[in-house]
Write an enzyme that holds these catalytic residues in place. Structure first.
Site, PDB file in Angstrom:
ATOM      1  N   CYS A   7       0.866  -1.186   0.000  1.00  0.00           N
ATOM      2  CA  CYS A   7       0.000   0.000   0.000  1.00  0.00           C
ATOM      3  C   CYS A   7       0.900   1.232   0.000  1.00  0.00           C
ATOM      4  CB  CYS A   7      -0.987  -0.027   1.168  1.00  0.00           C
ATOM      5  SG  CYS A   7      -0.247   0.055   2.813  1.00  0.00           S
ATOM      6  N   ASN A  10       2.337   1.546   4.258  1.00  0.00           N
ATOM      7  CA  ASN A  10       2.657   0.275   4.935  1.00  0.00           C
ATOM      8  C   ASN A  10       2.398   0.352   6.439  1.00  0.00           C
ATOM      9  OD1 ASN A  10       5.510  -1.979   5.384  1.00  0.00           O
ATOM     10  ND2 ASN A  10       3.385  -2.480   5.019  1.00  0.00           N
ATOM     11  N   CYS A  12      -1.333   0.953   7.415  1.00  0.00           N
ATOM     12  CA  CYS A  12      -2.770   0.709   7.614  1.00  0.00           C
ATOM     13  C   CYS A  12      -3.253  -0.548   6.891  1.00  0.00           C
ATOM     14  CB  CYS A  12      -3.591   1.901   7.146  1.00  0.00           C
ATOM     15  SG  CYS A  12      -3.282   3.416   8.088  1.00  0.00           S
ATOM     16  N   ARG A  13      -3.301  -0.529   5.552  1.00  0.00           N
ATOM     17  CA  ARG A  13      -3.919  -1.621   4.794  1.00  0.00           C
ATOM     18  C   ARG A  13      -3.031  -2.843   4.614  1.00  0.00           C
ATOM     19  NH1 ARG A  13      -5.183   2.134  -0.200  1.00  0.00           N
ATOM     20  NH2 ARG A  13      -3.244   3.014   0.637  1.00  0.00           N
ATOM     21  N   SER A  14      -1.847  -2.658   4.048  1.00  0.00           N
ATOM     22  CA  SER A  14      -1.025  -3.844   3.745  1.00  0.00           C
ATOM     23  C   SER A  14      -0.552  -4.607   4.993  1.00  0.00           C
ATOM     24  CB  SER A  14       0.141  -3.511   2.802  1.00  0.00           C
ATOM     25  OG  SER A  14       0.994  -2.538   3.336  1.00  0.00           O
ATOM     26  N   ASP A 118      -8.281   3.740   1.442  1.00  0.00           N
ATOM     27  CA  ASP A 118      -7.284   4.144   2.431  1.00  0.00           C
ATOM     28  C   ASP A 118      -8.001   4.702   3.662  1.00  0.00           C
ATOM     29  OD1 ASP A 118      -5.250   5.191   3.906  1.00  0.00           O
ATOM     30  OD2 ASP A 118      -4.326   6.287   2.252  1.00  0.00           O
TER      31      ASP A 118
HETATM   32  P1  4NP Z   1      -1.729   2.895   4.093  1.00  0.00           P
HETATM   33  O1  4NP Z   1      -2.347   4.267   4.648  1.00  0.00           O
HETATM   34  O2  4NP Z   1      -1.223   3.200   2.694  1.00  0.00           O
HETATM   35  O3  4NP Z   1      -2.896   1.978   4.076  1.00  0.00           O
HETATM   36  O4  4NP Z   1      -0.646   2.496   5.050  1.00  0.00           O
HETATM   37  C1  4NP Z   1      -1.589   5.439   4.722  1.00  0.00           C
HETATM   38  C2  4NP Z   1      -0.742   5.636   5.778  1.00  0.00           C
HETATM   39  C3  4NP Z   1      -0.001   6.809   5.864  1.00  0.00           C
HETATM   40  C4  4NP Z   1      -0.133   7.760   4.889  1.00  0.00           C
HETATM   41  C5  4NP Z   1      -0.973   7.556   3.822  1.00  0.00           C
HETATM   42  C6  4NP Z   1      -1.700   6.387   3.729  1.00  0.00           C
HETATM   43  N1  4NP Z   1       0.599   8.954   4.995  1.00  0.00           N
HETATM   44  O5  4NP Z   1       0.404   9.836   4.150  1.00  0.00           O
HETATM   45  O6  4NP Z   1       1.434   9.088   5.907  1.00  0.00           O
END
Ligand code: 4NP
Length: 148
Positions: A7, A10, A12-14, A118
């Site tokens: 994702c 790295n 939240c989702r993955s 997200d």
């Molecule tokens: P992820 O979510 O891609 O599912 O881990 C996010 C986590 C952090 C950020 C964006 C999306 N960020 O901009 O820091």
């Protein structure tokens, strides 16, 4: 077999996809290596977002020991399957690919051209995102089990 979940951050989702698939696969005695990485590098070395850790724990999965990694081109060689959460991830991963063999390994985690939303900016999304990932993880494991 080596499987990588990708994702953006790295955190939240993955990490959810990694932890869920690892636990479900090991319950089926599948000897797979599961990992996750982010196309962005802001959170490298950090644990998953506390909201992902909490929702996973509430459904019986422990993702608290996982640490964020940055996706790199070498991972396109190292892993057999690279499952990405959204179309931007797909673009960013494919940008680093060097040949068709590598590109064939990469696809969206969900079927039907759907993306995993997200949840980073909305606390309410962690529960539905978890359930979406868990549901798909079960089918994915069945599908990949047939490839061994
Ligand atoms: P992820 O979510 O891609 O599912 O881990 C996010 C986590 C952090 C950020 C964006 C999306 N960020 O901009 O820091």
């Amino acid at each position: 077999m080596k499987i990588l979940m990708v994702c953006l951050g790295n955190i939240c989702r993955s990490p959810l996809a990694e932890g869920i698939v690892r636990q479900l696969a090991s319950a089926r005695n599948a000897d797979w290596e599961i990992a996750s990485a982010g196309t962005g590098n802001w959170h490298v070395g950090q644990p998953a977002d506390r909201r992902s850790i909490a929702v996973a724990r509430s459904y019986g999965y422990d993702i608290s020991r996982q640490r964020a990694k940055h996706f790199n081109a070498g991972m396109l060689e190292e892993y057999d399957h690279i499952l990405v959460m959204d179309r931007q991830n797909l673009k960013d991963v494919l940008k680093l690919s060097g040949n068709n063999e590598q590109r064939k390994k990469v696809r969206l985690f969900l079927t039907g051209d759907l993306e995993v939303t997200d949840p980073y900016y909305d606390d309410q999304l962690f529960d539905p995102v978890f359930l979406t990932i868990e549901e798909r993880a079960k089918d994915l494991i069945k599908e990949l089990s047939q490839k061994i």
